[in-house]
Design an enzyme around this catalytic site. Structure first.
Site, PDB file in Angstrom:
ATOM      1  N   LYS A  19       0.830  -1.066  -0.108  1.00 45.84           N
ATOM      2  CA  LYS A  19      -0.053  -0.083   0.109  1.00 45.84           C
ATOM      3  C   LYS A  19       0.821   1.379   0.007  1.00 45.84           C
ATOM      4  O   LYS A  19       1.452   1.621   0.877  1.00 45.84           O
ATOM      5  CB  LYS A  19      -1.085  -0.022   1.333  1.00 45.84           C
ATOM      6  CG  LYS A  19      -2.068   1.181   1.138  1.00 45.84           C
ATOM      7  CD  LYS A  19      -2.555   1.378   2.516  1.00 45.84           C
ATOM      8  CE  LYS A  19      -1.604   2.154   3.537  1.00 45.84           C
ATOM      9  NZ  LYS A  19      -1.211   3.487   2.658  1.00 45.84           N
ATOM     10  N   PRO A  20       1.090   1.780  -1.092  1.00 41.60           N
ATOM     11  CA  PRO A  20       1.956   2.978  -1.327  1.00 41.60           C
ATOM     12  C   PRO A  20       1.095   4.311  -0.710  1.00 41.60           C
ATOM     13  O   PRO A  20      -0.119   4.010  -0.567  1.00 41.60           O
ATOM     14  CB  PRO A  20       2.179   3.556  -2.788  1.00 41.60           C
ATOM     15  CG  PRO A  20       0.900   2.705  -3.335  1.00 41.60           C
ATOM     16  CD  PRO A  20       0.627   1.504  -2.429  1.00 41.60           C
TER      17      PRO A  20
ATOM     18  N   SER B  20       5.360   7.032  11.153  1.00 41.81           N
ATOM     19  CA  SER B  20       5.553   7.341  12.469  1.00 41.81           C
ATOM     20  C   SER B  20       5.406   6.490  13.584  1.00 41.81           C
ATOM     21  O   SER B  20       4.844   5.197  13.297  1.00 41.81           O
ATOM     22  CB  SER B  20       4.312   8.579  12.654  1.00 41.81           C
ATOM     23  OG  SER B  20       3.063   7.705  12.920  1.00 41.81           O
TER      24      SER B  20
ATOM     25  N   GLU C 243      10.020   0.131  11.030  1.00 36.66           N
ATOM     26  CA  GLU C 243      11.035   1.413  11.023  1.00 36.66           C
ATOM     27  C   GLU C 243      10.087   2.791  11.292  1.00 36.66           C
ATOM     28  O   GLU C 243       9.446   3.339  10.255  1.00 36.66           O
ATOM     29  CB  GLU C 243      11.534   1.546   9.480  1.00 36.66           C
ATOM     30  CG  GLU C 243      12.747   2.276   9.484  1.00 36.66           C
ATOM     31  CD  GLU C 243      12.876   3.610   9.159  1.00 36.66           C
ATOM     32  OE1 GLU C 243      12.632   4.464  10.117  1.00 36.66           O
ATOM     33  OE2 GLU C 243      12.589   3.762   7.963  1.00 36.66           O
TER      34      GLU C 243
ATOM     35  N   CYS D  98      13.630  10.353   8.401  1.00 42.10           N
ATOM     36  CA  CYS D  98      13.496   9.685   9.811  1.00 42.10           C
ATOM     37  C   CYS D  98      14.962   9.780  10.175  1.00 42.10           C
ATOM     38  O   CYS D  98      15.236   9.733  11.421  1.00 42.10           O
ATOM     39  CB  CYS D  98      12.981   8.266   9.827  1.00 42.10           C
ATOM     40  SG  CYS D  98      13.673   7.207   8.754  1.00 42.10           S
TER      41      CYS D  98
ATOM     42  N   GLU E 286      10.263  15.003  16.112  1.00 44.32           N
ATOM     43  CA  GLU E 286      10.946  15.006  15.131  1.00 44.32           C
ATOM     44  C   GLU E 286      10.555  16.140  14.016  1.00 44.32           C
ATOM     45  O   GLU E 286       9.200  16.610  13.841  1.00 44.32           O
ATOM     46  CB  GLU E 286      10.099  13.572  14.316  1.00 44.32           C
ATOM     47  CG  GLU E 286      11.114  13.074  13.085  1.00 44.32           C
ATOM     48  CD  GLU E 286      10.697  11.711  12.979  1.00 44.32           C
ATOM     49  OE1 GLU E 286      11.420  11.214  12.069  1.00 44.32           O
ATOM     50  OE2 GLU E 286       9.458  11.328  13.109  1.00 44.32           O
TER      51      GLU E 286
END
Length: 489
Positions: A185-186, A240, A261, A295, A392
């Site tokens: 799923k892009p 996230s 990740e 990230c 972040e």
């Protein structure tokens, strides 16, 4: 051919449908989603918007293809990946332009992503034939132990918008090498590059159903039933920490193998003895690559008080000289952020830091006009309670704070829930070794601002995730270990 004609040509080649069981098909009900160029705000293409039913059809296809793909010879799987690598190199300019159009990064960086993303195809084409086990007599001498590896099975991938090619190849390549089928799923913001890559896989002979693609604007609704389906055996997500945590809870029901990740808050530590030329060059890479939307981007610049003024001056001069604009334009260093929300969040973090005493050395403003641009920014004297030292950033903002002792630097660097990557600049070999041991991150760059490599294990610790992508470790995320005992007769 004019630039506009070239852009139109590249976009026209991208399929608009979902790829399920080897066929490009419309979404249920004909629903579509718009893909927008963040540099202009214009819609550049409309593609199929998958429903829950479409997602389950994609899983059906992956399940149906699993046994035959797992039985395919490793050499055949590896050579298919190698053909994909070769074809990607032939079309690198098309893929780079497509990425720039849908995501905004400068063309030079997009070309770099094509090179980086392609290396996962080459690396895992070689790893496919190196899946091994072991055989030996047990300690008691009563039997022989056979340890073998087998594919995990159908896998579901959820990829982020910031590296639309590399995040796809980094997951798809090891899965295919191991003998696993895939539903990917892009992201709805940047789905076109992934779709184009799957078209490439189709062209080099990928069997039907081995990889299936479902772009959707309703991610959680479509993903939920797939994750809950007992036929699924693997979930890999990049994004996230909050979303990753929710997905892990869903995956717990089926005891899925997971790779996560997640977020980062990378420290960039500059000691007093650092080579400042290298440190400044490293800062430009670690902070402003991908417009700061990575990230692995350095978030907290922790600089020794003896060199802080000089370091701050040098980075501010470099950043002030950046060219901001549409990534397709010559000489552009900084493209747009992905959307309006990203601009607002970046500005909030900057204003919060300034309100708490930080000094703007350059930038610090939203750029008015078309597109979602934020001025590349350097902040000095950032206080410990500033949000940008805790959260972040995901934008072109470099914030500097200082330290006086090595122990203080370690404490500041580790003062975060995240643990993805760290960067350290020092010419003291012993100190560098101590930092390797003391900094709580899954990766570290010593006197460099760029660590990613297909041959290396990419991943973090703490709230930055679990599992590794790339390297010899990467293929094992898609393999189950089986032990068999054969008694001595």
């Amino acid at each position: 051919m004019t630039n506009a004609t070239l852009e139109a040509s590249v976009l026209d080649k991208v399929e608009t449908g979902l790829f399920i069981a080897g066929e490009w098909v419309p979404a249920e009900g004909g629903k579509t989603l718009a893909v927008v160029d963040p540099a202009t705000g214009d819609t550049i293409k409309e593609i199929a918007d998958a429903s829950v039913a479409d997602g389950l059809k994609a899983l059906d296809a992956a399940v149906a293809a699993q046994d035959e793909w797992a039985a395919t010879a490793p050499r055949v799987r590896g050579e298919l990946l190698r053909r994909a690598f070769d074809l990607l190199q032939e079309r690198k300019e098309e893929f780079a332009l497509l990425m720039t159009l849908e995501m905004g990064k400068p063309l030079a960086e997009a070309r770099g992503e094509v090179a980086y993303g392609g290396e996962f195809l080459r690396w895992f084409s070689e790893e496919a034939v190196r899946i091994s086990g072991r055989y030996g007599l047990n300690p008691e001498g009563t039997g022989h132990m056979v340890v073998s590896q087998r594919p995990v099975g159908p896998s579901f991938f959820i990829t982020p918008w910031n590296f639309p090619l590399a995040m796809a190849t980094r997951k798809i390549a090891p899965a295919l090498a191991a003998g696993c089928t895939v539903v990917i799923k892009p992201p709805a913001l940047t789905p076109l590059t992934t779709i184009a890559f799957v078209q490439l896989l189709e062209e080099v002979g990928l069997p039907k159903g081995v990889v299936n693609v479902i772009a959707t604007s309703t991610s959680s609704a479509v993903s939920g039933p797939i994750i809950e389906d007992p036929r699924l055996r693997k979930l890999s997500f990049t994004g996230s920490t909050g979303v990753g945590r929710a997905l892990m809870k869903q995956a717990a029901t089926g005891i899925l193998r997971t790779s996560m990740e997640l977020g980062g808050n990378a420290p960039f530590v500059v000691f007093g003895d650092a080579d400042l030329d290298k440190a400044v060059d490293g800062a430009m890479l670690a902070k402003f690559r991908n417009i700061g939307q990575a990230c692995t981007a350095a978030n907290r610049f922790i600089v020794h008080e003896s060199v802080a003024a000089e370091f701050s001056k040098r980075v501010a001069e470099r950043v002030a000289g950046f060219s901001v604009g549409r990534g397709t334009e010559d000489g552009v260093n900084i493209g747009p952020l992905i959307d309006d929300k990203a601009v607002a969040t970046t500005d909030e973090l900057v204003q919060d830091a300034v309100g708490k005493g930080a000094k703007i050395l350059t930038g610090g403003t939203v750029i008015d006009g078309a597109g979602t641009f934020y001025a590349p920014t350097v902040l000095g004297d950032v206080s410990a309670d500033a949000r940008l030292l805790k959260e972040e950033i995901f934008g072109p903002v470099l914030g500097i704070t200082t330290f006086s002792t090595e122990d203080e630097a370690v404490r500041l660097a580790n003062d975060t829930e995240y643990g993805l990557v760290s960067y350290v600049f020092t010419q003291d070999l012993a100190r560098g070794q101590r930092m390797i041991e003391k900094l709580a991150t899954g990766m570290m760059g010593l006197n460099t601002g760029l660590v990613s490599n297909a041959a290396a294990p990419f991943g973090g610790i703490k709230q930055s995730g679990i599992g590794r992508e790339g390297g010899a470790e990467g293929i094992h995320e898609y393999l189950d270990t089986k032990y068999t005992l054969i008694p001595v007769s």
